[in-house]
Design an enzyme around this catalytic site. Structure first.
Site, PDB file in Angstrom:
ATOM      1  N   ASP A  34      25.538  44.958  64.642  1.00  0.00           N
ATOM      2  CA  ASP A  34      24.415  44.491  63.834  1.00  0.00           C
ATOM      3  C   ASP A  34      23.663  45.661  63.211  1.00  0.00           C
ATOM      4  O   ASP A  34      23.872  46.823  63.577  1.00  0.00           O
ATOM      5  CB  ASP A  34      23.447  43.678  64.695  1.00  0.00           C
ATOM      6  CG  ASP A  34      24.037  42.358  65.163  1.00  0.00           C
ATOM      7  OD1 ASP A  34      24.929  41.838  64.469  1.00  0.00           O
ATOM      8  OD2 ASP A  34      23.602  41.858  66.223  1.00  0.00           O
TER       9      ASP A  34
ATOM     10  N   TYR B 131      29.514  48.950  76.021  1.00  0.00           N
ATOM     11  CA  TYR B 131      28.253  49.289  75.367  1.00  0.00           C
ATOM     12  C   TYR B 131      27.274  49.908  76.373  1.00  0.00           C
ATOM     13  O   TYR B 131      27.318  49.594  77.566  1.00  0.00           O
ATOM     14  CB  TYR B 131      27.579  48.034  74.813  1.00  0.00           C
ATOM     15  CG  TYR B 131      28.138  47.494  73.519  1.00  0.00           C
ATOM     16  CD1 TYR B 131      27.576  47.831  72.295  1.00  0.00           C
ATOM     17  CD2 TYR B 131      29.218  46.605  73.522  1.00  0.00           C
ATOM     18  CE1 TYR B 131      28.076  47.313  71.102  1.00  0.00           C
ATOM     19  CE2 TYR B 131      29.716  46.081  72.333  1.00  0.00           C
ATOM     20  CZ  TYR B 131      29.142  46.432  71.135  1.00  0.00           C
ATOM     21  OH  TYR B 131      29.633  45.919  69.957  1.00  0.00           O
TER      22      TYR B 131
END
Length: 281
Positions: free
Chosen positions: A64, A125
């Site tokens: 994003d 992540y």
């Protein structure tokens, strides 16, 4: 999205990283907004002298706006003739053409069955948070979120462990029509580094839209004492969005690594991913 390159084309793997601060995410968008995919495709078209032809990238994880990547992977299908002419100098030419907040580190001819998105085994992540009363180191301000309550890392880690396994993460996901919200988390841990930064690290087969940032939001509420250690799992089991779960800001999140199976298992892994989850990232 093809499982293999078309006849006359070569599938090329790109290993890359970027600072997401000034990008409107990975994927190209209408309206001329700056994206990572757009910058790389423009640079590729320029350095290969391809005129108006755009060679479209497929990525392991569509990050994003504001999210960073250290170990992102993509692929592109190039004509065999173009690859033969440019492959030796392509990496250096891209380095000279790309803006400084995105780098391609390697360009390699991919083995049969490789697909950056569907052949991936897992993505890893890390979300970074600072909880010092004085704020975050100014040199890290675009990569570390400041949380103005002291965080209990041990309690956060215990809460994170309760989410490990295969579950329906609808409570932590932005639902997309026709897409499954079932994912498998392999590892989830919270630690404090020597310089005091809290690192929330999670590794899974894939992630739903906003899933990581939503889970981090829940863990922060546990770490600062606003919720009990059992709360993130209760939210998960409810399978509906909880208004108390906040999607934290994107800039603390970095895609660190994407892993793939051995070459002889790529095609089967790709088929499994397409069959089980369809169009996911």
């Amino acid at each position: 999205m093809s499982e293999v390159a078309a006849p006359g084309f070569v599938r090329v793997r790109l290993d890359l990283s970027y600072d997401g601060s000034e990008f409107h995410g990975w994927a190209k968008q209408a309206g001329g907004q700056r994206t990572v995919q757009g910058e790389i495709e423009d640079a590729l078209r320029t350095v290969t002298r391809s005129g108006e032809t755009t060679y479209e990238l497929t990525v392991a994880g569509r990050t994003d706006a504001g999210v960073h990547a250290r170990g992102q992977v993509a692929h592109v299908d190039l004509p065999e003739e173009l690859w033969a002419v440019h492959q030796e100098k392509l990496l250096k030419r891209l380095a000279g053409r790309l803006p400084k907040d995105v780098r391609v580190w390697a360009l390699t001819e991919a083995p049969d069955g490789f697909n950056a998105r569907f052949a991936a085994l897992w993505r890893r992540y890390i979300y970074r948070v600072g909880d010092r009363p004085g704020g975050v180191d100014p040199l890290l301000r675009s990569h570390v979120l400041w949380h103005d309550w002291e965080l209990d890392v041990e309690v956060m880690d215990a809460a994170a462990k309760s989410l490990v396994g295969e579950h329906d993460f609808a409570a932590y996901a932005k639902k997309r029509e026709g897409a499954s919200t079932v994912r498998e988390i392999f590892d989830f841990e919270v630690r404090r580094t020597a310089d005091g930064v809290v690192e929330i690290e999670v590794r899974a087969d894939a992630f739903c839209h906003n899933q990581v940032r939503s889970m981090v939001g829940a863990l922060l509420f546990v770490g600062d004492g606003h919720r009990g250690v059992e709360w993130p799992r209760k939210v998960l089991d409810a399978r509906v969005r909880d208004s108390a779960v906040h999607v934290v800001r994107p800039y603390g999140l970095t895609l660190e690594e994407v892993a793939y199976p051995a070459a002889d298992q790529l095609a089967e892994r790709q088929r499994q991913a397409r069959r089980v989850r369809g169009q996911v990232h």
